[in-house]
Design a protein around this motif. Sequence first.
Motif, mmCIF file in Angstrom:
data_model
loop_
_atom_site.group_PDB
_atom_site.id
_atom_site.type_symbol
_atom_site.label_atom_id
_atom_site.label_comp_id
_atom_site.label_asym_id
_atom_site.label_seq_id
_atom_site.Cartn_x
_atom_site.Cartn_y
_atom_site.Cartn_z
ATOM 1 N N SER A 199 -3.015 8.404 0.262
ATOM 2 C CA SER A 199 -4.070 8.120 -0.250
ATOM 3 C C SER A 199 -5.375 8.857 -0.935
ATOM 4 N N ARG A 257 0.816 -1.393 -0.087
ATOM 5 C CA ARG A 257 0.140 -0.141 0.069
ATOM 6 C C ARG A 257 0.706 1.408 0.151
ATOM 7 N N CYS A 275 4.823 9.452 0.672
ATOM 8 C CA CYS A 275 4.926 8.855 1.396
ATOM 9 C C CYS A 275 5.553 8.110 2.310
ATOM 10 N N GLU A 292 0.192 6.705 5.485
ATOM 11 C CA GLU A 292 -0.430 6.995 4.322
ATOM 12 C C GLU A 292 -2.091 6.322 4.102
ATOM 13 N N PRO A 341 -1.738 13.316 -6.609
ATOM 14 C CA PRO A 341 -0.341 12.822 -6.318
ATOM 15 C C PRO A 341 -0.282 14.244 -5.276
ATOM 16 N N LEU A 367 3.311 4.759 -3.313
ATOM 17 C CA LEU A 367 2.538 5.745 -2.820
ATOM 18 C C LEU A 367 3.326 7.109 -3.003
ATOM 19 N N GLN A 368 3.493 7.963 -3.610
ATOM 20 C CA GLN A 368 4.154 8.922 -4.515
ATOM 21 C C GLN A 368 4.236 10.250 -2.939
#
Length: 196
Positions: free
Chosen positions: A79, A38, A45, A75, A84, A42-43
Motif C-alpha cells: 500500500s 484494507r 496483496c 499490506e 499498483p 489491494l492488487q
Amino acid sequence: MSPPSPGVCDKDPPDVLNKRRCLEYLAALRHAKWFQARANGLQSCVIIIRVLRDLCQRVPTWGKMPGWAMELLVEKAISSATGPLSPGEAMRRVLECIATGILLPDGPGLLDPCEKDQTDVLETLTKQAREDITASAQHALRLLAFRQIHKVLGMESLPASKASARNRKRRRDGSDAGEGEGEGKKDKKEESAEDA
C-alpha cells in the motif's frame, strides 16, 4: 435470612468460557475485518500472502514468522507503493522491506492497527529468529536479481522460451567469436565482393 457476604459467590460457574481464549478470538475477528477492509482489495496483496505462507511452511526459518505480522507487513509494503504493483514487483518490495531490517530489534517494528494500545506484533519473535528471517530475505533478493525466483518459490526452473533465445545479442566482430567462427563469415563476404 441474611444475604451472602460479598466474597462467597465470586466463584465463576464451571461452564464459563476461558477469558484468554475469548480475547484471542475477538482479536482474530478484528484482524479479519481489517484484512477485508484494507488488504483484500489491494492488487497483488493476497497473492503475495499466499506465496509467503507457502514459504513459511517449506522453510523452517520463515515458519517462525507470525501469520498476522506477515499479513500486516505485506499490506504495508504494497500500500505504500506509488502505484499498483505486479506480483513480481510486490514480492520484491516485501522482501526488500524485510531485508532492510524492519524485523530487527532496533528496527521500526510493526504495530497492530486493531489494538487500542501500542502492540508490536513481532514481540513473540526472538532476536535470532528476526536475524534469520532478515538474512533469508536478503538471500531471496539475490536469487531474484539473478533470475532464480524458482528457488525462492520452491519449484523447478522453467525451460527457456524460444522468444528469449531469439532476443539474445549477436556477436558483432570476430574478437568475441570462438576460434575460426568469425573468419568463415568474413571469407564469404570477401568472396562475394570479388565475384561482383
